[in-house]
Structure formats: C-alpha cells, structure tokens
Write a protein that holds these residues in place. Structure first.
Motif, PDB file in Angstrom:
ATOM      1  N   LEU A  87      10.047   4.399  -2.545  1.00 20.37           N
ATOM      2  CA  LEU A  87      10.435   3.429  -1.524  1.00 20.37           C
ATOM      3  C   LEU A  87      11.311   2.326  -2.105  1.00 20.37           C
ATOM      4  O   LEU A  87      12.091   1.700  -1.387  1.00 20.37           O
ATOM      5  CB  LEU A  87       9.201   2.810  -0.864  1.00 20.37           C
ATOM      6  N   ILE A  88      11.226   2.118  -3.419  1.00 27.89           N
ATOM      7  CA  ILE A  88      12.041   1.084  -4.063  1.00 27.89           C
ATOM      8  C   ILE A  88      13.523   1.413  -3.932  1.00 27.89           C
ATOM      9  O   ILE A  88      14.319   0.546  -3.574  1.00 27.89           O
ATOM     10  CB  ILE A  88      11.634   0.909  -5.542  1.00 27.89           C
ATOM     11  N   LYS A  89      13.887   2.666  -4.172  1.00 29.43           N
ATOM     12  CA  LYS A  89      15.303   3.007  -4.046  1.00 29.43           C
ATOM     13  C   LYS A  89      15.764   2.897  -2.591  1.00 29.43           C
ATOM     14  O   LYS A  89      16.899   2.511  -2.319  1.00 29.43           O
ATOM     15  CB  LYS A  89      15.595   4.391  -4.626  1.00 29.43           C
ATOM     16  N   HIS A  90      14.879   3.173  -1.654  1.00 35.18           N
ATOM     17  CA  HIS A  90      15.232   3.011  -0.244  1.00 35.18           C
ATOM     18  C   HIS A  90      15.360   1.527   0.116  1.00 35.18           C
ATOM     19  O   HIS A  90      16.168   1.162   0.973  1.00 35.18           O
ATOM     20  CB  HIS A  90      14.201   3.694   0.649  1.00 35.18           C
ATOM     21  N   ALA A  91      14.576   0.687  -0.553  1.00 37.18           N
ATOM     22  CA  ALA A  91      14.688  -0.762  -0.329  1.00 37.18           C
ATOM     23  C   ALA A  91      16.044  -1.270  -0.816  1.00 37.18           C
ATOM     24  O   ALA A  91      16.672  -2.110  -0.162  1.00 37.18           O
ATOM     25  CB  ALA A  91      13.554  -1.498  -1.030  1.00 37.18           C
ATOM     26  N   TYR A  92      16.501  -0.744  -1.955  1.00 38.81           N
ATOM     27  CA  TYR A  92      17.854  -1.086  -2.410  1.00 38.81           C
ATOM     28  C   TYR A  92      18.887  -0.684  -1.356  1.00 38.81           C
ATOM     29  O   TYR A  92      19.813  -1.430  -1.057  1.00 38.81           O
ATOM     30  CB  TYR A  92      18.187  -0.363  -3.720  1.00 38.81           C
ATOM     31  N   GLY A  93      18.722   0.512  -0.791  1.00 40.90           N
ATOM     32  CA  GLY A  93      19.631   0.973   0.263  1.00 40.90           C
ATOM     33  C   GLY A  93      19.586   0.070   1.479  1.00 40.90           C
ATOM     34  O   GLY A  93      20.619  -0.196   2.106  1.00 40.90           O
ATOM     35  N   SER A  94      18.408  -0.411   1.815  1.00 39.44           N
ATOM     36  CA  SER A  94      18.261  -1.332   2.942  1.00 39.44           C
ATOM     37  C   SER A  94      19.015  -2.633   2.678  1.00 39.44           C
ATOM     38  O   SER A  94      19.700  -3.163   3.567  1.00 39.44           O
ATOM     39  CB  SER A  94      16.781  -1.621   3.184  1.00 39.44           C
ATOM     40  N   LEU A  95      18.918  -3.149   1.453  1.00 43.28           N
ATOM     41  CA  LEU A  95      19.662  -4.361   1.094  1.00 43.28           C
ATOM     42  C   LEU A  95      21.167  -4.132   1.195  1.00 43.28           C
ATOM     43  O   LEU A  95      21.905  -4.987   1.702  1.00 43.28           O
ATOM     44  CB  LEU A  95      19.298  -4.816  -0.317  1.00 43.28           C
TER      45      LEU A  95
ATOM     46  N   ARG B 231      11.638  -4.768 -11.247  1.00 41.47           N
ATOM     47  CA  ARG B 231      10.380  -4.868 -11.997  1.00 41.47           C
ATOM     48  C   ARG B 231       9.537  -3.595 -11.829  1.00 41.47           C
ATOM     49  O   ARG B 231       9.806  -2.782 -10.955  1.00 41.47           O
ATOM     50  CB  ARG B 231       9.570  -6.058 -11.501  1.00 41.47           C
ATOM     51  N   PRO B 232       8.485  -3.469 -12.618  1.00 39.16           N
ATOM     52  CA  PRO B 232       7.558  -2.339 -12.441  1.00 39.16           C
ATOM     53  C   PRO B 232       6.888  -2.396 -11.061  1.00 39.16           C
ATOM     54  O   PRO B 232       6.747  -3.461 -10.463  1.00 39.16           O
ATOM     55  CB  PRO B 232       6.524  -2.541 -13.548  1.00 39.16           C
ATOM     56  N   VAL B 233       6.477  -1.236 -10.586  1.00 35.24           N
ATOM     57  CA  VAL B 233       5.884  -1.127  -9.246  1.00 35.24           C
ATOM     58  C   VAL B 233       4.678  -2.057  -9.087  1.00 35.24           C
ATOM     59  O   VAL B 233       4.529  -2.709  -8.049  1.00 35.24           O
ATOM     60  CB  VAL B 233       5.478   0.340  -8.949  1.00 35.24           C
TER      61      VAL B 233
ATOM     62  N   ARG C 166       0.832  -1.210   0.000  1.00 37.59           N
ATOM     63  CA  ARG C 166       0.000   0.000   0.000  1.00 37.59           C
ATOM     64  C   ARG C 166       0.863   1.256   0.000  1.00 37.59           C
ATOM     65  O   ARG C 166       0.579   2.216  -0.719  1.00 37.59           O
ATOM     66  CB  ARG C 166      -0.911   0.010   1.219  1.00 37.59           C
ATOM     67  N   ALA C 167       1.900   1.247   0.832  1.00 39.00           N
ATOM     68  CA  ALA C 167       2.788   2.409   0.898  1.00 39.00           C
ATOM     69  C   ALA C 167       3.518   2.608  -0.430  1.00 39.00           C
ATOM     70  O   ALA C 167       3.742   3.742  -0.859  1.00 39.00           O
ATOM     71  CB  ALA C 167       3.793   2.233   2.036  1.00 39.00           C
ATOM     72  N   LEU C 168       3.866   1.511  -1.084  1.00 38.24           N
ATOM     73  CA  LEU C 168       4.562   1.584  -2.369  1.00 38.24           C
ATOM     74  C   LEU C 168       3.669   2.188  -3.447  1.00 38.24           C
ATOM     75  O   LEU C 168       4.153   2.886  -4.335  1.00 38.24           O
ATOM     76  CB  LEU C 168       5.003   0.174  -2.768  1.00 38.24           C
ATOM     77  N   ALA C 169       2.378   1.963  -3.362  1.00 35.11           N
ATOM     78  CA  ALA C 169       1.442   2.564  -4.319  1.00 35.11           C
ATOM     79  C   ALA C 169       1.433   4.082  -4.185  1.00 35.11           C
ATOM     80  O   ALA C 169       1.309   4.804  -5.168  1.00 35.11           O
ATOM     81  CB  ALA C 169       0.047   2.005  -4.105  1.00 35.11           C
ATOM     82  N   LYS C 170       1.585   4.560  -2.963  1.00 36.43           N
ATOM     83  CA  LYS C 170       1.582   5.999  -2.712  1.00 36.43           C
ATOM     84  C   LYS C 170       2.942   6.630  -2.973  1.00 36.43           C
ATOM     85  O   LYS C 170       3.018   7.797  -3.349  1.00 36.43           O
ATOM     86  CB  LYS C 170       1.180   6.277  -1.264  1.00 36.43           C
ATOM     87  N   ASP C 171       4.018   5.868  -2.726  1.00 35.18           N
ATOM     88  CA  ASP C 171       5.373   6.408  -2.848  1.00 35.18           C
ATOM     89  C   ASP C 171       6.305   5.393  -3.507  1.00 35.18           C
ATOM     90  O   ASP C 171       6.979   4.627  -2.822  1.00 35.18           O
ATOM     91  CB  ASP C 171       5.901   6.790  -1.460  1.00 35.18           C
ATOM     92  N   PRO C 172       6.378   5.386  -4.847  1.00 33.33           N
ATOM     93  CA  PRO C 172       7.256   4.448  -5.555  1.00 33.33           C
ATOM     94  C   PRO C 172       8.744   4.643  -5.240  1.00 33.33           C
ATOM     95  O   PRO C 172       9.549   3.757  -5.505  1.00 33.33           O
ATOM     96  CB  PRO C 172       6.972   4.719  -7.032  1.00 33.33           C
TER      97      PRO C 172
END
Length: 161
Positions: free
Chosen positions: A39-47, A69-71, A31-37
């Motif tokens: 977050l994907i780059k922050h997920a990469y940072g988390s990894l 992949r696409p959001v 749900r949060a990803l739908a509002k703020d895509p």
C-alpha cells in the motif's frame, strides 16, 4: 473559542469530530498496511495524482519522507495523536486508495465512522480544555436524553447535573 498551540483545543465540536474521523481512518489504514505493505507504493501514486490534479502542497513532501520509513514507523505515525499528524491527516494519501482495498466511499461505513467519532467527541475526557456551553449541553440532552455528570461524585450518587 480560538485555536491555540496547545494540543486538544478545537475550534468547535465539529472540528473535533472531523479530526477523530481522520484518526479512525488512519487506524484502519495502519491495520491494512500491516497486512499489505505494498500500500506504500500506492500511497506514493496517490500523492503523485494529487500533485498532478491540484498542484504541489508542502505536506506532500512530509508524506514522502514518512513513507520512506519502515512500515512499523509509518504505522506508528499514522496512529499518533499529535498536532503534526492531525495536520498531515488532512492530506493522507491512504484515504485515496479505494482501488487497493482501503475504500472510504461506502456510505454506510462513512456514517458508522462519523457516528463513532461523534460519540467519542461527546464523551472524551482527553481534551479537558474543551469547554461546552450551556446551550450545547441542552442540545446534548435532547440528543441523548441526559446530561453528563460534571463530576465523578455525581456518577456514583446516580444523579445527573
């Protein structure tokens, strides 16, 4: 009870609850990803941070492939109920984004998610192969004050078994 490759079998009720907690968190992340895509780059940072702190884990490569992949695809995968995602959710990078709006550290929220997962684990009919012992059902009676009927006929008759 032993784990087998058939989806839906768990080592214990606790294992089932923990998997449901991760699924609930993943749905919140979707749900949060739908509002703020972003977050994907922050997920990469988390990894990257986890790799730096604890070393490389094979599932991180799978997460990187998924995050490329696409959001819409990422959101579908996050909420998928299959063995692959059950395994990947153990190291979900979205669970470590408290600085970016996905905070799972709040004690009240953690307890609420745990309670929801506990209830779902107790009433779920998805895992028909999960067998409850008589001892467990007796504990369940003390927790909830009733036993779940063993058949729909008992429910319609108003009696508990």
């Amino acid at each position: 009870m032993t784990r087998i490759t058939n989806y839906g079998r768990y080592l214990s009720e606790t294992d089932k609850v923990n998997n449901l907690i991760k699924l609930i968190r993943s749905r919140l992340a979707a749900r949060a990803l739908a509002k703020d895509p972003d977050l994907i780059k922050h997920a990469y940072g988390s990894l990257d941070e986890v790799n730096r702190l604890w070393g490389w884990v094979p599932s991180h490569d799978e997460w990187r492939e998924l995050l490329a992949r696409p959001v819409a695809d990422i959101r579908l995968e996050l909420t998928a109920r299959n063995q692959r995602m059950d395994r990947l959710r153990i190291d979900c990078p979205f669970f470590r984004l408290s600085d970016h709006g996905l905070d799972f550290t709040d004690e009240a929220q953690r307890r609420r998610i745990w309670w929801i997962a506990k209830r779902l684990a107790g009433i779920s009919t998805r895992d028909e192969l999960f067998v409850r012992s008589d001892e467990y059902e007796q504990k369940r009676r003390s927790w909830y004050g009733y036993l779940r009927p063993s058949s729909g006929a008992a429910c319609r008759a108003g009696g508990a078994t």
